[in-house]
Design a protein around this motif. Sequence first.
Motif, PDB file in Angstrom:
ATOM      1  N   SER A 296      23.254 -27.639 -29.338  1.00  0.00           N
ATOM      2  CA  SER A 296      24.061 -26.669 -28.592  1.00  0.00           C
ATOM      3  C   SER A 296      25.284 -26.223 -29.377  1.00  0.00           C
ATOM      4  CB  SER A 296      24.493 -27.268 -27.242  1.00  0.00           C
ATOM      5  OG  SER A 296      23.375 -27.583 -26.460  1.00  0.00           O
ATOM      6  N   GLY A 297      25.914 -27.174 -30.064  1.00  0.00           N
ATOM      7  CA  GLY A 297      27.099 -26.835 -30.836  1.00  0.00           C
ATOM      8  C   GLY A 297      26.796 -25.849 -31.950  1.00  0.00           C
ATOM      9  N   PHE A 298      25.670 -26.027 -32.639  1.00  0.00           N
ATOM     10  CA  PHE A 298      25.320 -25.120 -33.728  1.00  0.00           C
ATOM     11  C   PHE A 298      25.027 -23.714 -33.228  1.00  0.00           C
ATOM     12  CE2 PHE A 298      22.001 -23.061 -36.305  1.00  0.00           C
ATOM     13  CZ  PHE A 298      22.709 -22.894 -37.485  1.00  0.00           C
ATOM     14  N   LEU A 299      24.240 -23.600 -32.160  1.00  0.00           N
ATOM     15  CA  LEU A 299      23.897 -22.267 -31.659  1.00  0.00           C
ATOM     16  C   LEU A 299      25.138 -21.506 -31.214  1.00  0.00           C
ATOM     17  CD1 LEU A 299      20.594 -22.987 -29.686  1.00  0.00           C
ATOM     18  CD2 LEU A 299      20.853 -21.846 -31.891  1.00  0.00           C
ATOM     19  N   LEU A 300      26.109 -22.214 -30.639  1.00  0.00           N
ATOM     20  CA  LEU A 300      27.360 -21.556 -30.234  1.00  0.00           C
ATOM     21  C   LEU A 300      28.173 -21.152 -31.462  1.00  0.00           C
ATOM     22  CD1 LEU A 300      29.537 -20.766 -28.127  1.00  0.00           C
ATOM     23  CD2 LEU A 300      30.385 -23.118 -28.305  1.00  0.00           C
ATOM     24  N   ASN A 301      28.434 -22.096 -32.365  1.00  0.00           N
ATOM     25  CA  ASN A 301      29.283 -21.820 -33.521  1.00  0.00           C
ATOM     26  C   ASN A 301      28.687 -20.783 -34.451  1.00  0.00           C
ATOM     27  OD1 ASN A 301      30.916 -23.768 -32.451  1.00  0.00           O
ATOM     28  ND2 ASN A 301      30.744 -25.210 -34.140  1.00  0.00           N
ATOM     29  N   CYS A 302      27.384 -20.887 -34.678  1.00  0.00           N
ATOM     30  CA  CYS A 302      26.737 -19.946 -35.589  1.00  0.00           C
ATOM     31  C   CYS A 302      26.766 -18.526 -35.013  1.00  0.00           C
ATOM     32  CB  CYS A 302      25.300 -20.386 -35.854  1.00  0.00           C
ATOM     33  SG  CYS A 302      24.478 -19.460 -37.172  1.00  0.00           S
ATOM     34  N   ALA A 303      26.545 -18.408 -33.705  1.00  0.00           N
ATOM     35  CA  ALA A 303      26.590 -17.083 -33.066  1.00  0.00           C
ATOM     36  C   ALA A 303      27.976 -16.466 -33.196  1.00  0.00           C
ATOM     37  CB  ALA A 303      26.181 -17.191 -31.603  1.00  0.00           C
ATOM     38  N   LEU A 304      29.016 -17.256 -32.971  1.00  0.00           N
ATOM     39  CA  LEU A 304      30.385 -16.746 -33.085  1.00  0.00           C
ATOM     40  C   LEU A 304      30.742 -16.435 -34.533  1.00  0.00           C
ATOM     41  CD1 LEU A 304      32.256 -19.164 -30.619  1.00  0.00           C
ATOM     42  CD2 LEU A 304      31.682 -16.763 -30.228  1.00  0.00           C
ATOM     43  N   PHE A 305      30.300 -17.288 -35.456  1.00  0.00           N
ATOM     44  CA  PHE A 305      30.625 -17.084 -36.863  1.00  0.00           C
ATOM     45  C   PHE A 305      29.972 -15.812 -37.408  1.00  0.00           C
ATOM     46  CE2 PHE A 305      29.353 -17.890 -41.352  1.00  0.00           C
ATOM     47  CZ  PHE A 305      30.620 -17.790 -41.916  1.00  0.00           C
ATOM     48  N   ILE A 306      28.690 -15.632 -37.109  1.00  0.00           N
ATOM     49  CA  ILE A 306      27.975 -14.469 -37.636  1.00  0.00           C
ATOM     50  C   ILE A 306      28.553 -13.165 -37.088  1.00  0.00           C
ATOM     51  CG2 ILE A 306      25.758 -13.250 -37.517  1.00  0.00           C
ATOM     52  CD1 ILE A 306      24.382 -15.927 -37.922  1.00  0.00           C
ATOM     53  N   VAL A 364      26.043 -21.421 -49.840  1.00  0.00           N
ATOM     54  CA  VAL A 364      25.628 -20.012 -49.856  1.00  0.00           C
ATOM     55  C   VAL A 364      26.624 -19.114 -49.130  1.00  0.00           C
ATOM     56  CG1 VAL A 364      23.845 -18.379 -49.088  1.00  0.00           C
ATOM     57  CG2 VAL A 364      23.190 -20.574 -50.101  1.00  0.00           C
ATOM     58  N   PHE A 365      27.167 -19.574 -48.004  1.00  0.00           N
ATOM     59  CA  PHE A 365      28.082 -18.742 -47.225  1.00  0.00           C
ATOM     60  C   PHE A 365      29.443 -18.665 -47.914  1.00  0.00           C
ATOM     61  CE2 PHE A 365      25.871 -19.492 -42.855  1.00  0.00           C
ATOM     62  CZ  PHE A 365      24.774 -18.779 -43.325  1.00  0.00           C
ATOM     63  N   LYS A 366      29.907 -17.452 -48.114  1.00  0.00           N
ATOM     64  CA  LYS A 366      31.209 -17.202 -48.735  1.00  0.00           C
ATOM     65  C   LYS A 366      32.070 -16.388 -47.763  1.00  0.00           C
ATOM     66  CE  LYS A 366      29.637 -19.034 -52.576  1.00  0.00           C
ATOM     67  NZ  LYS A 366      30.071 -20.376 -53.018  1.00  0.00           N
ATOM     68  N   GLN A 367      33.247 -15.958 -48.233  1.00  0.00           N
ATOM     69  CA  GLN A 367      34.136 -15.159 -47.380  1.00  0.00           C
ATOM     70  C   GLN A 367      33.488 -13.839 -46.995  1.00  0.00           C
ATOM     71  OE1 GLN A 367      36.790 -15.916 -45.822  1.00  0.00           O
ATOM     72  NE2 GLN A 367      37.407 -17.836 -46.789  1.00  0.00           N
ATOM     73  N   LEU A 443      35.360 -19.006 -42.074  1.00  0.00           N
ATOM     74  CA  LEU A 443      34.512 -19.752 -42.997  1.00  0.00           C
ATOM     75  C   LEU A 443      34.917 -21.226 -43.043  1.00  0.00           C
ATOM     76  CD1 LEU A 443      32.189 -19.392 -45.062  1.00  0.00           C
ATOM     77  CD2 LEU A 443      33.950 -19.239 -46.832  1.00  0.00           C
ATOM     78  N   HIS A 444      36.208 -21.503 -43.164  1.00  0.00           N
ATOM     79  CA  HIS A 444      36.687 -22.888 -43.205  1.00  0.00           C
ATOM     80  C   HIS A 444      36.354 -23.615 -41.904  1.00  0.00           C
ATOM     81  CE1 HIS A 444      39.215 -26.349 -43.995  1.00  0.00           C
ATOM     82  NE2 HIS A 444      39.862 -26.132 -42.870  1.00  0.00           N
ATOM     83  N   ALA A 445      36.594 -22.962 -40.773  1.00  0.00           N
ATOM     84  CA  ALA A 445      36.314 -23.581 -39.468  1.00  0.00           C
ATOM     85  C   ALA A 445      34.827 -23.874 -39.308  1.00  0.00           C
ATOM     86  CB  ALA A 445      36.796 -22.665 -38.349  1.00  0.00           C
ATOM     87  N   TYR A 446      34.001 -22.943 -39.752  1.00  0.00           N
ATOM     88  CA  TYR A 446      32.549 -23.123 -39.645  1.00  0.00           C
ATOM     89  C   TYR A 446      32.080 -24.264 -40.545  1.00  0.00           C
ATOM     90  CZ  TYR A 446      27.574 -21.952 -39.521  1.00  0.00           C
ATOM     91  OH  TYR A 446      26.214 -21.990 -39.351  1.00  0.00           O
ATOM     92  N   PHE A 447      32.630 -24.347 -41.749  1.00  0.00           N
ATOM     93  CA  PHE A 447      32.233 -25.412 -42.673  1.00  0.00           C
ATOM     94  C   PHE A 447      32.591 -26.797 -42.126  1.00  0.00           C
ATOM     95  CE2 PHE A 447      31.994 -23.063 -47.039  1.00  0.00           C
ATOM     96  CZ  PHE A 447      30.904 -22.354 -46.564  1.00  0.00           C
ATOM     97  N   ILE A 448      33.778 -26.923 -41.551  1.00  0.00           N
ATOM     98  CA  ILE A 448      34.170 -28.217 -40.973  1.00  0.00           C
ATOM     99  C   ILE A 448      33.236 -28.596 -39.833  1.00  0.00           C
ATOM    100  CG2 ILE A 448      36.001 -29.460 -39.739  1.00  0.00           C
ATOM    101  CD1 ILE A 448      36.552 -29.029 -42.716  1.00  0.00           C
TER     102      ILE A 448
END
Length: 481
Positions: A296-306, A364-367, A443-448
């Motif tokens: 659940s955490g990944f689907l939420l964070n990834c959706a917001l990040f993208i 792979v993910f950058k700014q 990017l930093h928040a997503y990586f953590i």
Amino acid sequence: MIRTDQSVRFLTIKDNPCVSIAVILFAPTLFVIDIFIVNLALPTIQEFYHTSAAYVQLTVASYLIGFTIFIITGSRAGDRYGRKKVYFLGIVSFTVASVLCGWAHSIQELVFFRFLQGVSAAITMPQALTLLHLSFHDGKSRDKAYGLYGITAGLAAIAGQLMGGYFISSHIIHDSWRLIFLINLPVGIIAAFAAIFFLNESKESSARKFDISGVVLLTLSLAGLIYPITRGRELGFPLWSIGMLIGSLILFFLFFKDQQIKTRRQASPLINIQLFSIKNFNAGLLCVVFFFGVHSGFLLNCALFIQNGYGFSASISSYFFSAFGLGFVIASIWSIRNASRLGVRMLQAGCLVMIFSFICQLFVFKQTAPANGSIIALLFIYGIGNGLVLPSILNISLKGINPQLAGTASGVYSTVQQLSSALGVSIIGGVFLALLQHASDYLHAYFISLICMIVYLLIVIVFLQKLGKLSKGNKNTGSLD
């Protein structure tokens, strides 16, 4: 035809196994879709209501909290009043709550109506899980049934993401995000009629009483845990939030003691504490805690990040998640066929594949956004790993459960699953949003948050190893203990 005995009249569903499994899984599909359908809509909802990130989290978490609190009570209601009646009531209530969500005038109303959605889902879902356990008696057919449940749950999560993206960008009505809830009106009507025409009544001849005090203690405990983690985190954890967290721990302790006493007196506790004497079940639940936190955490964070981090639209983001869905389907079909042969090794391999996807994302993910193909490939890999785990984790958690404890075990499993999902949204999502609040660096928040999820999955692998050893020991000794 489903078997019956003196104590339980099992549900009979028109003798067709395809119709049987379709009707049983209809409700879980709808409810899981609604857990995830809001993910891609969250930026739009936040902008529409001009609200904070904490309320965005609560829009997801409140649904899971309502689900968590009442799912065992829902199971008890099915035993007492009949599974068909309770299934029908839950579907109707869910449909009404969905319409209320679609017409909510404030974010507070939306959070409350999402909670009612979760309560309605909790009333209905245990009927499906208990029926799956009781309807398929030999190991092969039960493995397939649980596998189909796992695939359905996973596909429903992906369908929720895709539907959310489609409706937000459709502009069919003026505030098109409302369609993610209003679509449940026609679907709910179909589900209700399916219950009327394809389900026969079933209930226990000696159903137990409701544990009202247990429900109250669990409700207060979870509310006191989730709300300060979300809203308190956003406000810098003021004194009231610390007090709520401490009070929540005290209430959880009182809840456990209350259930322990009632189990000893055979006074119909919300949770039969004897269930936790089964070591396999305990290890399986610990796997569930951490796995669904990541899920659940990944689907939420990834959706917001993208969307917010890279600026992709909701519709394009939903296509990225279709790669996840494709990987999930391919791996799920393969995993069902090989689950009995490979056992926990397959689930451990799935966790490693998910970790590999996370590590690749770190590089792979950058700014600036990478090529669309890179995002698609990494989500596809994650879907492969997820598909190796999710369809079989339910079967492992409920393996060796006595039929007399099937309803309670299903309720405990579902409670832990939804609580884990809510905590994943609150904790892993909270880490992501807290870092954004202080630095605004997506990017930093997503990586953590990815690093946190890697740790979660390593813990799952450890508990799976423990579960494998316990299973071998039980095979040799014939004991569940």
